[in-house]
Design a protein around this motif. Structure first.
Motif, PDB file in Angstrom:
ATOM      1  N   SER A   1       0.830  -1.214   0.000  1.00  0.00           N
ATOM      2  CA  SER A   1       0.000   0.000   0.000  1.00  0.00           C
ATOM      3  C   SER A   1       0.861   1.259   0.000  1.00  0.00           C
ATOM      4  O   SER A   1       0.571   2.234  -0.702  1.00  0.00           O
ATOM      5  CB  SER A   1      -0.933   0.006   1.210  1.00  0.00           C
ATOM      6  N   ALA A   2       1.931   1.237   0.809  1.00  0.00           N
ATOM      7  CA  ALA A   2       2.819   2.397   0.855  1.00  0.00           C
ATOM      8  C   ALA A   2       3.459   2.643  -0.512  1.00  0.00           C
ATOM      9  O   ALA A   2       3.573   3.792  -0.957  1.00  0.00           O
ATOM     10  CB  ALA A   2       3.894   2.182   1.913  1.00  0.00           C
ATOM     11  N   LEU A   3       3.847   1.566  -1.188  1.00  0.00           N
ATOM     12  CA  LEU A   3       4.473   1.705  -2.499  1.00  0.00           C
ATOM     13  C   LEU A   3       3.490   2.256  -3.528  1.00  0.00           C
ATOM     14  O   LEU A   3       3.833   3.170  -4.301  1.00  0.00           O
ATOM     15  CB  LEU A   3       5.013   0.347  -2.955  1.00  0.00           C
ATOM     16  N   LEU A   4       2.282   1.733  -3.528  1.00  0.00           N
ATOM     17  CA  LEU A   4       1.283   2.210  -4.485  1.00  0.00           C
ATOM     18  C   LEU A   4       0.986   3.688  -4.278  1.00  0.00           C
ATOM     19  O   LEU A   4       0.878   4.458  -5.245  1.00  0.00           O
ATOM     20  CB  LEU A   4       0.004   1.382  -4.358  1.00  0.00           C
ATOM     21  N   GLU A   5       0.856   4.102  -3.015  1.00  0.00           N
ATOM     22  CA  GLU A   5       0.580   5.515  -2.740  1.00  0.00           C
ATOM     23  C   GLU A   5       1.744   6.387  -3.178  1.00  0.00           C
ATOM     24  O   GLU A   5       1.551   7.449  -3.782  1.00  0.00           O
ATOM     25  CB  GLU A   5       0.301   5.725  -1.253  1.00  0.00           C
ATOM     26  N   TYR A   6       2.965   5.931  -2.895  1.00  0.00           N
ATOM     27  CA  TYR A   6       4.131   6.736  -3.254  1.00  0.00           C
ATOM     28  C   TYR A   6       4.257   6.859  -4.769  1.00  0.00           C
ATOM     29  O   TYR A   6       4.557   7.950  -5.288  1.00  0.00           O
ATOM     30  CB  TYR A   6       5.406   6.124  -2.670  1.00  0.00           C
ATOM     31  N   LEU A   7       4.046   5.776  -5.500  1.00  0.00           N
ATOM     32  CA  LEU A   7       4.170   5.817  -6.954  1.00  0.00           C
ATOM     33  C   LEU A   7       3.106   6.717  -7.584  1.00  0.00           C
ATOM     34  O   LEU A   7       3.355   7.369  -8.604  1.00  0.00           O
ATOM     35  CB  LEU A   7       4.066   4.401  -7.530  1.00  0.00           C
ATOM     36  N   GLU A   8       1.929   6.747  -6.958  1.00  0.00           N
ATOM     37  CA  GLU A   8       0.852   7.593  -7.488  1.00  0.00           C
ATOM     38  C   GLU A   8       1.144   9.064  -7.236  1.00  0.00           C
ATOM     39  O   GLU A   8       0.974   9.903  -8.123  1.00  0.00           O
ATOM     40  CB  GLU A   8      -0.479   7.209  -6.849  1.00  0.00           C
ATOM     41  N   LYS A   9       1.635   9.371  -6.012  1.00  0.00           N
ATOM     42  CA  LYS A   9       1.954  10.772  -5.681  1.00  0.00           C
ATOM     43  C   LYS A   9       2.946  10.794  -4.522  1.00  0.00           C
ATOM     44  O   LYS A   9       2.568  10.637  -3.356  1.00  0.00           O
ATOM     45  CB  LYS A   9       0.696  11.540  -5.287  1.00  0.00           C
ATOM     46  N   PRO A  10       4.241  10.966  -4.846  1.00  0.00           N
ATOM     47  CA  PRO A  10       5.234  11.031  -3.770  1.00  0.00           C
ATOM     48  C   PRO A  10       4.916  12.184  -2.807  1.00  0.00           C
ATOM     49  O   PRO A  10       4.565  13.285  -3.245  1.00  0.00           O
ATOM     50  CB  PRO A  10       6.547  11.303  -4.516  1.00  0.00           C
ATOM     51  N   PRO A  11       5.012  11.943  -1.503  1.00  0.00           N
ATOM     52  CA  PRO A  11       4.706  13.010  -0.550  1.00  0.00           C
ATOM     53  C   PRO A  11       5.732  14.139  -0.619  1.00  0.00           C
ATOM     54  O   PRO A  11       6.930  13.893  -0.772  1.00  0.00           O
ATOM     55  CB  PRO A  11       4.760  12.303   0.817  1.00  0.00           C
ATOM     56  N   GLU A  12       5.275  15.357  -0.521  1.00  0.00           N
ATOM     57  CA  GLU A  12       6.166  16.501  -0.401  1.00  0.00           C
ATOM     58  C   GLU A  12       6.848  16.450   0.974  1.00  0.00           C
ATOM     59  O   GLU A  12       6.348  15.779   1.887  1.00  0.00           O
ATOM     60  CB  GLU A  12       5.375  17.803  -0.547  1.00  0.00           C
ATOM     61  N   PRO A  13       7.972  17.142   1.147  1.00  0.00           N
ATOM     62  CA  PRO A  13       8.666  17.101   2.445  1.00  0.00           C
ATOM     63  C   PRO A  13       7.756  17.381   3.632  1.00  0.00           C
ATOM     64  O   PRO A  13       7.853  16.715   4.671  1.00  0.00           O
ATOM     65  CB  PRO A  13       9.751  18.173   2.295  1.00  0.00           C
ATOM     66  N   GLU A  14       6.843  18.339   3.470  1.00  0.00           N
ATOM     67  CA  GLU A  14       5.948  18.673   4.591  1.00  0.00           C
ATOM     68  C   GLU A  14       4.860  17.625   4.788  1.00  0.00           C
ATOM     69  O   GLU A  14       4.147  17.634   5.809  1.00  0.00           O
ATOM     70  CB  GLU A  14       5.315  20.047   4.371  1.00  0.00           C
ATOM     71  N   GLU A  15       4.702  16.684   3.839  1.00  0.00           N
ATOM     72  CA  GLU A  15       3.700  15.623   3.944  1.00  0.00           C
ATOM     73  C   GLU A  15       4.282  14.308   4.454  1.00  0.00           C
ATOM     74  O   GLU A  15       3.543  13.368   4.715  1.00  0.00           O
ATOM     75  CB  GLU A  15       3.056  15.385   2.564  1.00  0.00           C
ATOM     76  N   GLU A  16       5.608  14.259   4.602  1.00  0.00           N
ATOM     77  CA  GLU A  16       6.245  12.988   4.964  1.00  0.00           C
ATOM     78  C   GLU A  16       5.879  12.527   6.375  1.00  0.00           C
ATOM     79  O   GLU A  16       5.763  11.327   6.634  1.00  0.00           O
ATOM     80  CB  GLU A  16       7.760  13.109   4.817  1.00  0.00           C
ATOM     81  N   GLU A  17       5.684  13.460   7.291  1.00  0.00           N
ATOM     82  CA  GLU A  17       5.324  13.069   8.657  1.00  0.00           C
ATOM     83  C   GLU A  17       3.978  12.360   8.676  1.00  0.00           C
ATOM     84  O   GLU A  17       3.795  11.346   9.378  1.00  0.00           O
ATOM     85  CB  GLU A  17       5.300  14.300   9.565  1.00  0.00           C
ATOM     86  N   ALA A  18       3.012  12.874   7.904  1.00  0.00           N
ATOM     87  CA  ALA A  18       1.695  12.234   7.831  1.00  0.00           C
ATOM     88  C   ALA A  18       1.815  10.850   7.188  1.00  0.00           C
ATOM     89  O   ALA A  18       1.146   9.894   7.618  1.00  0.00           O
ATOM     90  CB  ALA A  18       0.730  13.109   7.042  1.00  0.00           C
ATOM     91  N   PHE A  19       2.645  10.737   6.171  1.00  0.00           N
ATOM     92  CA  PHE A  19       2.900   9.437   5.525  1.00  0.00           C
ATOM     93  C   PHE A  19       3.463   8.449   6.544  1.00  0.00           C
ATOM     94  O   PHE A  19       3.033   7.293   6.631  1.00  0.00           O
ATOM     95  CB  PHE A  19       3.869   9.635   4.356  1.00  0.00           C
TER      96      PHE A  19
END
Length: 446
Positions: free
Chosen positions: A396-414
């Motif tokens: 699931s983490a891979l699919l989400e990342y490939l669809e839209k990599p998190p911006e630096p400010e979004e990495e904590e939520a990821f």
């Protein structure tokens, strides 16, 4: 009929870390079941990629699943060329395909190389346990080279040179694990250069275990020892860590520059004797992996960044715990905690040596499953813990990342979204450490 007699060297082989890890969990589950406890276990022990096998490997394996013939013991020409091209491009190496050997996983290839060479072996400690049992099976003389937290558990050149100076003047082999298991650390080009110069001086080859090299968080920060010391380095890779294909059991070894083809034939003879070859369909899958270009690049970029987001933050959480030291991961999914500053408190709690840490951590109510002690080749009197940050939904983490990599400010939520179980596990580890310091924990009877 008399009982079966076992060779004495078998008793000197430690239980592999995965077997020890699962055994600890199962034994504690049984104890908890007796009291009705159904609390969660926090799993930090298994060193296995959580990500799915890349689709090029899966497709190629399916297409070639009907291949039932024996394969070449060291790989056919096509896979050897694919491996050479892949690592030449990524790590600025200059590998001729004839120097590439493929085989039954990194372990199988290491066993073949240790069988091939004469002389003693030097193993840094703490480190990956897998080397030591092979040396004991083969009755190869070895020496432990102890590393220390002050140097981030890297080989100290002066210590290495002092050891080599004191050994018999013959061929030796230094095992170098880079990126590191259990520390997650990386050697710099300058550090490798100093080590290589010492090895040249004392007729010492290097077995450079680089299975986590594709998982360096900053790819340009990784330098292969095959680049620094090409004439004296055996470089080990596999599909297991970087490509999520541990079960495929396909590894590669780049032989030193200038290796005589006769020696390559000797390795083929050893491999054919031990395991015949890696499976023919898996060799075809390997070719697809190494030649899949842009698709594999996207996969690897996503995987290493997900691991950076998760592993680095878990390590930072551990660093806030007073009284322990924690390594800074720069690749892969490991980091190591050093509890030696709490030695007195640990011993007061009945944790007398390194092997006691794992059963202490998994005891009720903590339920923290880790690798410690002999399972990470730690000295008997040193208190080290390896954390493997793989208990999350990698697909699931891979699919989400490939669809839209998190911006630096979004990495904590990821991080919070996918590492929830491990976050709770680190909090429980902090409670365990505080209980140790406050004298509230006592080692349960074993």
């Amino acid at each position: 009929m008399a009982g079966i007699m076992i060779d004495a060297k078998v008793d000197r082989i430690q239980v592999p870390e995965n077997l020890r890890y699962f055994r600890l969990i199962e034994e504690q589950r049984e104890l908890c079941a007796e009291t009705g406890c159904q609390a969660e276990f926090y799993k930090f022990g298994l060193g296995q990629s959580p990500f799915p096998v890349p689709s090029p490997l899966q497709k190629a394996l399916s297409l070639h699943s009907g291949m039932g013939t024996y394969a070449d013991p060291i790989g056919n020409n096509e896979i050897r060329e694919a491996v050479a091209s892949f690592f030449n491009e990524r790590f600025d190496l200059d590998i001729e395909p004839y120097r590439v050997i493929t085989g039954h996983g990194a372990k199988g290839l290491i066993f073949s190389i240790l069988t091939l060479l004469t002389g003693s072996v030097i193993i840094p400690s703490p480190g990956w346990l897998g080397y030591l049992p092979q040396l004991r099976i083969l009755n190869v003389p070895y020496y432990r080279l102890y590393t220390h937290g002050a140097g981030n558990f890297k080989i100290r050149p002066q210590t290495l040179e002092a050891m080599l100076r004191g050994l018999v003047k013959t061929q030796h082999l230094l095992i170098l694990n880079n990126p590191g298991n259990p520390t997650g650390g990386l050697y710099t080009k300058e550090e490798l250069t100093v080590i290589a110069n010492i090895c040249r001086k004392y007729y010492t080859f290097v077995l450079s275990d680089e299975v986590y090299s594709l998982l360096a968080y900053e790819p340009s920060s990784f330098v292969s020892m095959g680049k620094i010391y090409p004439e004296g380095t055996f470089v080990i890779h596999s599909l297991s860590a970087g490509m999520g294909a541990g079960g495929f059991r396909l590894g590669s070894c780049i032989m030193p520059e200038g290796t005589n083809p006769e020696i390559i034939r000797d390795v083929a003879k050893i491999a054919a004797t031990i395991y015949t070859s890696s499976a023919a369909p898996l060799q075809e899958a390997g070719i697809a992996a190494y030649r899949s270009g842009k698709e594999m690049d996207q996969y690897l970029e996503a995987v290493r960044n997900i691991l950076r987001i998760i592993t680095s933050r878990l390590a930072e959480m551990c660093k806030t715990i007073r009284g322990i030291r924690v390594t800074t991961p720069m690749a892969g999914f490991y980091f190591m905690a050093d509890l030696n500053p709490l030695m007195n408190e640990l011993q007061n709690a009945g944790i007398m040596h390194s092997n006691d840490l794992a059963p202490a951590l998994i005891s009720h109510p903590y339920h923290i499953a880790t690798v410690t002690g002999e399972a990470m080749m730690a000295p008997y009197g040193d208190y080290f813990i390896r954390f493997s940050c793989t208990d999350f939904d990698g697909e699931s983490a891979l699919l989400e990342y490939l669809e839209k990599p998190p911006e630096p400010e979004e990495e904590e939520a990821f991080f919070n979204r996918y590492a929830g179980r491990m976050i709770e596990g680190i909090k429980m580890f902090q409670k365990w450490v505080e209980d140790i310091k406050e004298g509230k924990f006592q080692m349960p009877p074993q």
